[in-house]
Structures are given as C-alpha cells and as structure tokens.
Write a protein that holds these residues in place. Structure first.
Motif, PDB file in Angstrom:
ATOM      1  N   VAL A  96       0.897  -1.135   0.025  1.00 55.62           N
ATOM      2  CA  VAL A  96      -0.057   0.023   0.044  1.00 55.62           C
ATOM      3  C   VAL A  96       0.845   1.322   0.181  1.00 55.62           C
ATOM      4  N   GLU A  97       0.190   2.288  -0.396  1.00 51.71           N
ATOM      5  CA  GLU A  97       1.075   3.412  -0.451  1.00 51.71           C
ATOM      6  C   GLU A  97       1.403   4.008   0.963  1.00 51.71           C
ATOM      7  N   ALA A  98       2.367   4.403   1.389  1.00 47.88           N
ATOM      8  CA  ALA A  98       3.007   4.678   2.777  1.00 47.88           C
ATOM      9  C   ALA A  98       3.027   6.138   2.806  1.00 47.88           C
ATOM     10  N   PRO A  99       2.289   6.671   3.863  1.00 49.35           N
ATOM     11  CA  PRO A  99       2.418   8.181   4.208  1.00 49.35           C
ATOM     12  C   PRO A  99       3.836   8.517   4.575  1.00 49.35           C
ATOM     13  N   GLU A 100       4.188   9.820   4.491  1.00 52.08           N
ATOM     14  CA  GLU A 100       5.572  10.414   4.460  1.00 52.08           C
ATOM     15  C   GLU A 100       5.931  10.013   6.082  1.00 52.08           C
ATOM     16  N   GLY A 101       7.062   9.580   6.325  1.00 48.93           N
ATOM     17  CA  GLY A 101       7.517   8.951   7.550  1.00 48.93           C
ATOM     18  C   GLY A 101       7.267   7.618   7.862  1.00 48.93           C
ATOM     19  N   GLU A 102       6.806   6.955   7.031  1.00 45.87           N
ATOM     20  CA  GLU A 102       6.131   5.413   7.277  1.00 45.87           C
ATOM     21  C   GLU A 102       6.870   4.704   6.085  1.00 45.87           C
ATOM     22  N   VAL A 103       6.889   3.150   6.152  1.00 44.07           N
ATOM     23  CA  VAL A 103       7.170   2.167   5.191  1.00 44.07           C
ATOM     24  C   VAL A 103       6.009   1.220   4.860  1.00 44.07           C
ATOM     25  N   SER A 104       5.914   0.635   3.799  1.00 43.52           N
ATOM     26  CA  SER A 104       4.805  -0.160   3.696  1.00 43.52           C
ATOM     27  C   SER A 104       5.348  -1.544   3.954  1.00 43.52           C
ATOM     28  N   PHE A 105       4.620  -2.375   4.329  1.00 42.78           N
ATOM     29  CA  PHE A 105       5.147  -4.001   4.220  1.00 42.78           C
ATOM     30  C   PHE A 105       3.953  -4.845   3.920  1.00 42.78           C
ATOM     31  N   ALA A 106       4.479  -6.190   3.721  1.00 46.68           N
ATOM     32  CA  ALA A 106       3.608  -7.140   3.772  1.00 46.68           C
ATOM     33  C   ALA A 106       4.027  -8.331   4.645  1.00 46.68           C
ATOM     34  N   SER A 107       3.108  -9.063   5.367  1.00 47.42           N
ATOM     35  CA  SER A 107       3.586  -9.920   6.371  1.00 47.42           C
ATOM     36  C   SER A 107       2.535 -11.214   6.119  1.00 47.42           C
ATOM     37  N   VAL A 108       3.477 -12.520   6.216  1.00 50.06           N
ATOM     38  CA  VAL A 108       2.592 -13.702   6.087  1.00 50.06           C
ATOM     39  C   VAL A 108       3.411 -14.662   6.761  1.00 50.06           C
ATOM     40  N   ASN A 109       2.315 -15.278   7.752  1.00 48.95           N
ATOM     41  CA  ASN A 109       2.896 -16.301   8.624  1.00 48.95           C
ATOM     42  C   ASN A 109       3.244 -17.833   7.914  1.00 48.95           C
ATOM     43  N   GLY A 110       4.333 -18.300   8.343  1.00 45.98           N
ATOM     44  CA  GLY A 110       4.687 -19.508   7.490  1.00 45.98           C
ATOM     45  C   GLY A 110       4.194 -20.587   7.963  1.00 45.98           C
ATOM     46  N   THR A 111       4.321 -22.032   7.323  1.00 46.01           N
ATOM     47  CA  THR A 111       3.849 -23.198   7.910  1.00 46.01           C
ATOM     48  C   THR A 111       5.062 -23.922   8.040  1.00 46.01           C
TER      49      THR A 111
END
Length: 140
Positions: A96-111
């Motif tokens: 997603v587009e991150a506001p100023e001073g923030e970063v985007s991330f994607a997180s996924v749990n593994g099996t």
C-alpha cells in the motif's frame, strides 16, 4: 522432501542491471529456529500455488543465500537484502502507499515442516500495511 517441494523452483540469483531500490525480505527468529539456524538457505517459489519456501543448503550450492548465525547467536530476525531475491519475492505482494515517515510492508505467517527442514509461506494469507520507519532518526 521431494513431494513437499514439488512445483517449487529455486530463485535464480543472477544480478540484474537496472533501477536501484533498497528493499528487504525479513524472516523472524522463529523461522531460523525451525530450520535449525542454517548459515545458508535456498529460497524457492511455486508460481502456480503462490507459495515461497525456505530450506537449508550449503554455501557451495547454487543460489545459496546467507541466512542465520548459529544457535544462540541469532538474536534478531534475519534480513536478506539480495536485490534479485527481493524482486523475485516482492512481485507476489501488493504494497500500500505509505504516508511520509512510514514504510509499507507485507507480512505472512509460514507453515513449518521441521521433519523436512522447510518453512512454506502462502502468499494468499499475507496482510499488508504501513508502519513508522525504524532506525536512527534524521537530525533536524
């Protein structure tokens, strides 16, 4: 183990020529622990099922990626900054587009599959968001 990783292909670590963008793929300490703190891993991707697998390997193996310090020495998450690997994995995630001073991330749990020394991450279960930047603050 062959059946568990059927359909997966190794990420080919050939250096591209192109834009320079710094991104990181991070695995939590528990991932390193399940894999028994391997110094090197292979990252495999199953394009059909949209899954990413991590499995230990040797430093001499093709496409080996530096991964963990030894047991007791790996105190934090494992960050991989290899541009080819980051690009290969990041195409499966929408940030997603991150506001100023923030970063985007994607997180996924593994099996975890400890008997096969493998962890598989299913992209379909990923969540995306933004967070405040970490690290040193810029002097104002």
């Amino acid at each position: 183990m062959a059946s568990l990783l059927q359909g997966f292909e190794e990420v080919q670590l050939v250096k591209p020529v192109g834009k320079t963008v710094m991104s990181v793929v991070r695995f939590n300490k528990a991932t390193a622990e399940v894999l028994n703190f391997p110094a090197q891993v292979k990252i495999l991707i199953n394009d059909k099922t949209r899954q990413i697998a991590v499995t230990p390997t040797t430093a001499k193996a093709d496409n080996a990626v530096k991964f963990s310090k030894g047991e007791g020495k790996q105190t934090t998450s494992v960050s991989i900054k290899d541009a080819v690997l980051v690009e290969a994995i990041s195409k499966y995630f929408t940030l997603v587009e991150a506001p100023e001073g923030e970063v985007s991330f994607a997180s996924v749990n593994g099996t975890a599959y400890p008997e096969d020394k493998t962890v598989i991450f299913d992209v379909a279960n990923a969540t995306a968001g933004t967070m405040k930047r970490r690290g040193r603050k810029k002097a104002e």
